[in-house]
Write a protein that holds these residues in place. Structure first.
Motif, mmCIF file in Angstrom:
data_model
loop_
_atom_site.group_PDB
_atom_site.id
_atom_site.type_symbol
_atom_site.label_atom_id
_atom_site.label_comp_id
_atom_site.label_asym_id
_atom_site.label_seq_id
_atom_site.Cartn_x
_atom_site.Cartn_y
_atom_site.Cartn_z
ATOM 1 N N ARG A 112 -58.198 92.981 15.430
ATOM 2 C CA ARG A 112 -58.480 94.288 14.865
ATOM 3 C C ARG A 112 -57.270 95.195 15.076
ATOM 4 N N GLU A 113 -57.222 96.260 14.318
ATOM 5 C CA GLU A 113 -56.050 97.135 14.344
ATOM 6 C C GLU A 113 -55.782 97.735 15.715
ATOM 7 N N GLU A 114 -56.837 97.967 16.484
ATOM 8 C CA GLU A 114 -56.663 98.605 17.787
ATOM 9 C C GLU A 114 -56.346 97.621 18.910
ATOM 10 N N ASP A 115 -56.329 96.324 18.606
ATOM 11 C CA ASP A 115 -56.013 95.334 19.637
ATOM 12 C C ASP A 115 -54.555 95.481 20.076
ATOM 13 N N PRO A 116 -54.268 95.202 21.342
ATOM 14 C CA PRO A 116 -52.891 95.345 21.825
ATOM 15 C C PRO A 116 -51.962 94.339 21.156
ATOM 16 N N THR A 117 -50.795 94.811 20.764
ATOM 17 C CA THR A 117 -49.795 93.930 20.182
ATOM 18 C C THR A 117 -49.021 93.213 21.292
ATOM 19 N N GLY A 118 -48.351 92.147 20.927
ATOM 20 C CA GLY A 118 -47.576 91.382 21.899
ATOM 21 C C GLY A 118 -46.822 90.263 21.218
ATOM 22 N N PRO A 119 -45.866 90.597 20.351
ATOM 23 C CA PRO A 119 -45.161 89.564 19.580
ATOM 24 C C PRO A 119 -44.443 88.563 20.483
ATOM 25 N N ILE A 120 -44.400 87.318 20.031
ATOM 26 C CA ILE A 120 -43.842 86.239 20.855
ATOM 27 C C ILE A 120 -42.504 85.740 20.322
ATOM 28 N N GLY A 121 -41.956 86.386 19.308
ATOM 29 C CA GLY A 121 -40.676 85.969 18.760
ATOM 30 C C GLY A 121 -39.932 87.141 18.155
ATOM 31 N N VAL A 122 -38.700 86.894 17.727
ATOM 32 C CA VAL A 122 -37.854 87.947 17.175
ATOM 33 C C VAL A 122 -38.485 88.557 15.925
ATOM 34 N N TYR A 123 -38.975 87.710 15.021
ATOM 35 C CA TYR A 123 -39.562 88.232 13.787
ATOM 36 C C TYR A 123 -40.683 89.215 14.087
ATOM 37 N N GLY A 124 -41.623 88.822 14.936
ATOM 38 C CA GLY A 124 -42.731 89.702 15.268
ATOM 39 C C GLY A 124 -42.281 90.985 15.946
ATOM 40 N N ARG A 125 -41.301 90.879 16.837
ATOM 41 C CA ARG A 125 -40.808 92.080 17.524
ATOM 42 C C ARG A 125 -40.155 93.049 16.548
ATOM 43 N N THR A 126 -39.397 92.504 15.591
ATOM 44 C CA THR A 126 -38.743 93.396 14.633
ATOM 45 C C THR A 126 -39.751 94.041 13.684
ATOM 46 N N LYS A 127 -40.776 93.296 13.302
ATOM 47 C CA LYS A 127 -41.799 93.887 12.426
ATOM 48 C C LYS A 127 -42.597 94.969 13.148
ATOM 49 N N LEU A 128 -42.876 94.769 14.423
ATOM 50 C CA LEU A 128 -43.565 95.798 15.201
ATOM 51 C C LEU A 128 -42.686 97.037 15.334
ATOM 52 N N ALA A 129 -41.391 96.824 15.563
ATOM 53 C CA ALA A 129 -40.471 97.959 15.642
ATOM 54 C C ALA A 129 -40.461 98.730 14.325
ATOM 55 N N GLY A 130 -40.558 98.017 13.207
ATOM 56 C CA GLY A 130 -40.597 98.671 11.907
ATOM 57 C C GLY A 130 -41.844 99.531 11.727
ATOM 58 N N GLU A 131 -42.977 99.026 12.185
ATOM 59 C CA GLU A 131 -44.202 99.832 12.148
ATOM 60 C C GLU A 131 -43.998 101.135 12.920
ATOM 61 N N GLN A 132 -43.419 101.019 14.095
ATOM 62 C CA GLN A 132 -43.218 102.185 14.949
ATOM 63 C C GLN A 132 -42.215 103.152 14.339
ATOM 64 N N ALA A 133 -41.168 102.608 13.714
ATOM 65 C CA ALA A 133 -40.164 103.469 13.093
ATOM 66 C C ALA A 133 -40.750 104.247 11.921
ATOM 67 N N LEU A 134 -41.573 103.583 11.112
ATOM 68 C CA LEU A 134 -42.204 104.285 9.992
ATOM 69 C C LEU A 134 -43.156 105.359 10.503
ATOM 70 N N ALA A 135 -43.938 105.031 11.513
ATOM 71 C CA ALA A 135 -44.897 106.002 12.045
ATOM 72 C C ALA A 135 -44.204 107.251 12.584
ATOM 73 N N ALA A 136 -42.965 107.075 13.081
ATOM 74 C CA ALA A 136 -42.229 108.196 13.650
ATOM 75 C C ALA A 136 -41.371 108.933 12.625
ATOM 76 N N SER A 137 -41.378 108.468 11.363
ATOM 77 C CA SER A 137 -40.440 108.982 10.362
ATOM 78 C C SER A 137 -40.839 110.322 9.770
#
Length: 290
Positions: A112-137
């Protein structure tokens, strides 16, 4: 509505081109538009002055990202922030596609959307960073995570299985990774449903994260079997599938064992749900094998 779509040849961009005839679609792609170039992003959006931006393009080479973390971060992690700031400057909201790879793949529940994230590779980490960057834009936005994307376009699991079956009698396919097969055409319909809702009710459901994936889940081996069953009915290629553990098919980047996504929030907010994955798969195979 004038919609700027990042990318032109990706599965979702091509699906939007097919499904989005009710809107004026502008596709931003190289050489004029480069996700690794903040200046080109700003110029493209300023010149187009769209009513909505759909951020569909990304660095999607999961294994290669392990060798190119800086480039993957520039495209996946930083570009969404540049897109958001440029969109905000022209008053356009942003719908941004993200991924199940932001989770660690543990457990057997649908994320679910509220579940804690925890990417296990570079791709997942970069996509999570993108979510955060958009939210802060500062842009009004909706982040839509999806999974296991396939379509009649580009490179994807369905097309790979059908191609391999033309020359093989049997295949080994991973059986211990689970997710929701999702048609890019269904994703396009979902994104256009958001656009339509925002036309009628600007700001509805903005500044939030959503999941949208095919209804129902399976594993890769059973997904392959379903592809071949559908193909066989139409006289297309098929072969036998043996399920194997992930440990027998090592990859540079670790894949989540559990990619199931709960799409209820998207359906509740925008009144749109994906068909059962088997139905959408059947329609895609029908196009591919004739």
């Amino acid at each position: 509505m004038k919609i700027l779509v990042t990318g032109r040849e990706g599965q979702v961009a091509r699906s939007l081109a097919e499904r989005g005839s009710a809107h004026e679609l502008v596709f931003a792609a190289r050489p004029d538009f480069d996700l690794a170039d903040a200046g080109s992003i700003a110029r493209t959006i300023e010149n187009a002055r769209p009513d909505l931006v759909i951020s569909a393009a990304a660095y999607t080479a999961v294994d290669q990202a392990e060798d190119e973390p800086e480039l993957a971060m520039a495209i996946n992690g930083e570009a969404p922030g540049h897109i958001g700031r440029a969109a905000a400057s022209v008053g356009a909201p942003v719908v941004h596609l993200s991924t199940d790879y932001v989770f660690d793949g543990s457990g057997e529940h649908a994320w679910r959307e509220e579940d804690p994230t925890g990417p296990i590779g570079v791709y997942g980490r970069t996509k999570l960073a993108g979510e955060q960057a958009l939210a802060a834009s500062g842009a009004a936005h909706a982040i839509v995570r999806t999974a296991w994307v396939y379509s009649p376009f580009g490179n994807n699991f369905v097309k790979t299985m059908l191609r391999l079956a033309e020359s093989r009698d049997a295949l080994n396919v991973v059986k211990d990774q689970y997710g929701n097969p999702t048609s890019a055409l269904d994703i396009a319909d979902a994104l256009l449903a958001v656009a339509g809702r925002w036309q009628d009710a600007p700001g509805h459901g903005t500044n939030a994260v959503y999941h949208f994936a095919g209804t129902g889940s399976t594993n890769w081996a059973d997904f392959a079997r379903a592809i071949f069953d559908s193909s066989r009915k139409r006289g297309g290629p098929s072969c036998e599938v043996t399920g194997i553990p992930s440990s027998d098919y090592p990859t540079k980047a670790q894949r989540p064992a559990n990619s199931r996504l709960d799409s209820a929030k998207f359906a509740d907010t925008f009144g749109h749900a994906a068909p059962r994955w088997q139905e959408s798969l059947d329609a895609t195979v029908a196009r591919l094998v004739g």
